[in-house]
Design a protein around this motif. Sequence first.
Motif, short mmCIF file in Angstrom:
data_model
loop_
_atom_site.label_atom_id
_atom_site.label_comp_id
_atom_site.label_asym_id
_atom_site.label_seq_id
_atom_site.Cartn_x
_atom_site.Cartn_y
_atom_site.Cartn_z
N ALA A 191 0.83 -1.31 -0.01
CA ALA A 191 0.00 0.00 0.08
C ALA A 191 0.91 1.03 0.11
CB ALA A 191 -1.06 -0.12 1.25
N ALA A 192 2.07 1.34 0.83
CA ALA A 192 2.81 2.68 0.90
C ALA A 192 3.51 2.71 -0.36
CB ALA A 192 3.70 2.31 2.07
N ARG A 193 4.30 1.75 -1.01
CA ARG A 193 4.81 1.87 -2.19
C ARG A 193 3.96 2.25 -3.47
NH1 ARG A 193 6.57 -4.40 -3.44
NH2 ARG A 193 4.44 -5.04 -4.26
N ALA A 194 2.69 2.15 -3.29
CA ALA A 194 1.90 2.58 -4.41
C ALA A 194 1.74 4.11 -4.39
CB ALA A 194 0.30 1.97 -4.06
N ASP A 195 2.11 4.75 -3.29
CA ASP A 195 2.08 6.29 -3.44
C ASP A 195 3.67 6.65 -3.68
OD1 ASP A 195 -0.38 6.53 -2.51
OD2 ASP A 195 0.18 6.54 -0.36
N LYS A 196 4.71 6.35 -3.14
CA LYS A 196 6.05 6.50 -3.70
C LYS A 196 6.88 5.27 -2.92
CE LYS A 196 8.05 8.46 0.54
NZ LYS A 196 9.41 8.16 0.35
N PRO A 197 8.00 5.14 -3.66
CA PRO A 197 8.88 3.87 -3.41
C PRO A 197 9.45 4.34 -1.85
CG PRO A 197 9.59 5.04 -5.34
CD PRO A 197 8.57 5.70 -4.76
N ILE A 198 9.54 2.98 -1.13
CA ILE A 198 10.25 3.00 -0.03
C ILE A 198 11.78 3.16 -0.16
CG2 ILE A 198 10.48 1.74 2.17
CD1 ILE A 198 7.66 0.28 1.21
N GLU A 199 12.35 3.93 0.38
CA GLU A 199 13.84 4.12 -0.07
C GLU A 199 14.75 3.98 1.26
OE1 GLU A 199 14.34 8.01 -1.77
OE2 GLU A 199 12.77 7.21 -3.50
N THR A 200 14.30 3.88 2.53
CA THR A 200 15.17 3.95 3.60
C THR A 200 14.72 2.87 4.79
OG1 THR A 200 14.08 5.46 5.17
CG2 THR A 200 15.71 6.49 3.41
#
Length: 115
Positions: free
Chosen positions: A52-61
């Motif tokens: 769900a979170a990565r649908a908005d933006k990549p998880i980078e950290t």
Amino acid sequence: MHDAPLDMRMDRRAAKSAYTVVNEYTEDEIRRILFEYGEERYAPRIAARIAAARADKPIETTGELVDLIKAAMPAKAREEGQHPAKRSFQAIRIEVNAELDVIAPAIEAAAGLLK
């Protein structure tokens, strides 16, 4: 223990990093990895939260990933003795470095040496 880019590679020349696993694997693949390699009982919830979170933006950290993992776990589970992301990070690291892929060849080589 500190915020850093999602990597986890033991060999920096390897193409696959934790960023790849977290942002490009399917939700089902992430759930399987968390459950099989990390024995994470909240794997379905964590995988769904990541997807769900990565649908908005990549998880980078690592910090972003820790926050997602914590948010997916019940409060009581977060209060147990170890860091809530320990099992998930272990599972992702095992996948990134293909750590279990060396077991079969190592056993075969050892058996050959014993002959």
